[in-house]
Design a protein around this motif. Structure first.
Motif, short mmCIF file in Angstrom:
data_model
loop_
_atom_site.label_atom_id
_atom_site.label_comp_id
_atom_site.label_asym_id
_atom_site.label_seq_id
_atom_site.Cartn_x
_atom_site.Cartn_y
_atom_site.Cartn_z
N VAL A 187 42.40 45.92 43.40
CA VAL A 187 41.49 46.26 43.98
C VAL A 187 41.18 46.26 42.05
O VAL A 187 41.22 47.12 41.70
CB VAL A 187 40.07 47.37 44.80
CG1 VAL A 187 39.08 46.88 43.92
CG2 VAL A 187 40.74 46.97 45.68
N ASP A 188 40.07 44.97 41.65
CA ASP A 188 39.65 45.01 40.95
C ASP A 188 38.21 45.29 39.82
O ASP A 188 37.67 44.23 40.66
CB ASP A 188 39.86 43.75 40.18
CG ASP A 188 39.25 43.60 38.51
OD1 ASP A 188 39.76 44.58 38.00
OD2 ASP A 188 39.08 41.91 38.55
N LYS A 197 46.00 41.27 44.06
CA LYS A 197 44.65 42.00 43.31
C LYS A 197 43.73 41.22 43.67
O LYS A 197 44.37 40.06 43.37
CB LYS A 197 44.74 42.29 41.87
CG LYS A 197 44.25 42.89 41.08
CD LYS A 197 43.68 42.40 39.84
CE LYS A 197 45.11 43.57 39.08
NZ LYS A 197 45.32 43.20 38.08
N VAL A 198 42.48 41.82 43.79
CA VAL A 198 41.22 40.96 44.53
C VAL A 198 41.05 41.95 43.27
O VAL A 198 40.47 42.88 43.51
CB VAL A 198 41.56 40.97 46.41
CG1 VAL A 198 39.54 41.00 46.24
CG2 VAL A 198 42.41 40.67 46.47
N PHE A 245 38.70 36.66 44.95
CA PHE A 245 37.31 37.31 44.91
C PHE A 245 36.84 37.71 45.43
O PHE A 245 36.81 36.63 45.77
CB PHE A 245 37.14 36.93 42.68
CG PHE A 245 36.24 36.57 42.86
CD1 PHE A 245 35.10 36.49 43.14
CD2 PHE A 245 36.72 34.97 42.65
CE1 PHE A 245 34.58 35.52 42.99
CE2 PHE A 245 35.39 33.86 42.87
CZ PHE A 245 34.77 34.22 42.79
N CYS A 246 35.91 38.73 45.53
CA CYS A 246 34.34 38.06 46.54
C CYS A 246 32.92 39.05 45.68
O CYS A 246 33.29 39.89 44.27
CB CYS A 246 35.05 38.86 47.42
SG CYS A 246 34.97 40.82 47.62
N SER A 247 32.14 39.24 45.87
CA SER A 247 30.59 39.53 45.26
C SER A 247 30.27 39.97 46.62
O SER A 247 30.61 39.65 47.55
CB SER A 247 29.67 38.50 44.97
OG SER A 247 29.57 37.51 45.62
N MET A 248 30.16 41.06 46.16
CA MET A 248 28.46 42.47 47.39
C MET A 248 27.55 42.60 46.60
O MET A 248 27.69 43.61 45.25
CB MET A 248 30.38 43.27 47.54
CG MET A 248 29.19 44.19 48.42
SD MET A 248 30.55 45.47 48.56
CE MET A 248 29.98 47.12 49.24
N ALA A 249 26.66 42.77 47.53
CA ALA A 249 25.26 43.51 46.82
C ALA A 249 25.59 45.11 46.40
O ALA A 249 26.72 45.81 47.40
CB ALA A 249 24.47 42.73 47.70
#
Length: 200
Positions: free
Chosen positions: A31-32, A2-3, A83-87
């Motif tokens: 995907v979360d 899970k990401v 995890f990652c952040s994304m605009a």
């Protein structure tokens, strides 16, 4: 695996749908998706509400608080190893998450893995070539290079190890930018961030 993917949205009615769909189309990982609309004054809340009903996620729609407070809210109680952040005006290439997870699984000593990016114009068209400035520090980047500005990481290209992120204290509310203070905190003890060829 899970990401979690964090999307803070602000006035991106033209782009947020494609951003969300590109995340939920990722294969090879579970995907979360976490989305907060940070008080957009355009049609972004309506777009997100429609997508939520269609695609089955739960965006938070609220008043404007700014980027770092929004990311701090999004990063509470992350249930995933990575995890990652994304605009909300970015687009995630297919296979990005699975490829970066594979790299971090092979390198448990690294707190994060960055990748490569292309410029996208207002029409949503990608530049033909990757941005060269983010390719020079492969395969790893150190605290010294980040601190002195002799090395760079594209903020939207990074997949983080959640445990390392929490150990570093998360997004620092003392700063108006979210990424540079975090990269410095993650690497100041000697750890290095991986710099991969993965297009992000």
């Amino acid at each position: 695996m899970k990401v979690s993917v964090l999307i803070p949205c602000y006035n991106h009615e033209r782009f947020v749908e494609e951003a969300v769909r590109s995340v939920l189309a990722q294969e090879g990982v579970e995907v979360d998706l976490r989305v907060v609309d940070d008080g957009s004054r355009d049609e972004s809340p309506r777009v997100l509400d429609r997508l939520a009903r269609e695609l089955g996620f739960s965006p938070v729609l609220r008043e404007n608080r700014g980027l770092v407070p929004t990311l701090r809210e999004l990063s509470q109680d992350i249930p995933s190893t990575y995890f990652c952040s994304m605009a909300s005006d970015d687009r995630m290439p297919q296979g990005r998450l699975a490829a970066q997870v594979e790299i971090l699984e092979k390198h448990p000593e690294s707190p994060a893995c960055s990748g490569q990016a292309r410029i996208m114009n207002q029409a949503g068209n990608l530049a033909p070539n990757l941005m060269r400035r983010y390719q020079r520090d492969r395969p790893k980047i150190s605290f010294e290079k980040i601190f002195l500005g002799t090395g760079e990481i594209h903020g939207a290209s990074v997949l983080l190890r959640t445990e390392a992120f929490l150990r570093a204290g998360g997004y620092d509310p003392r700063f108006s930018i979210e990424d540079l203070p975090l990269w410095l905190t993650l690497t100041r003890g000697g750890d290095q961030i991986l710099v991969s060829d993965v297009e992000t």
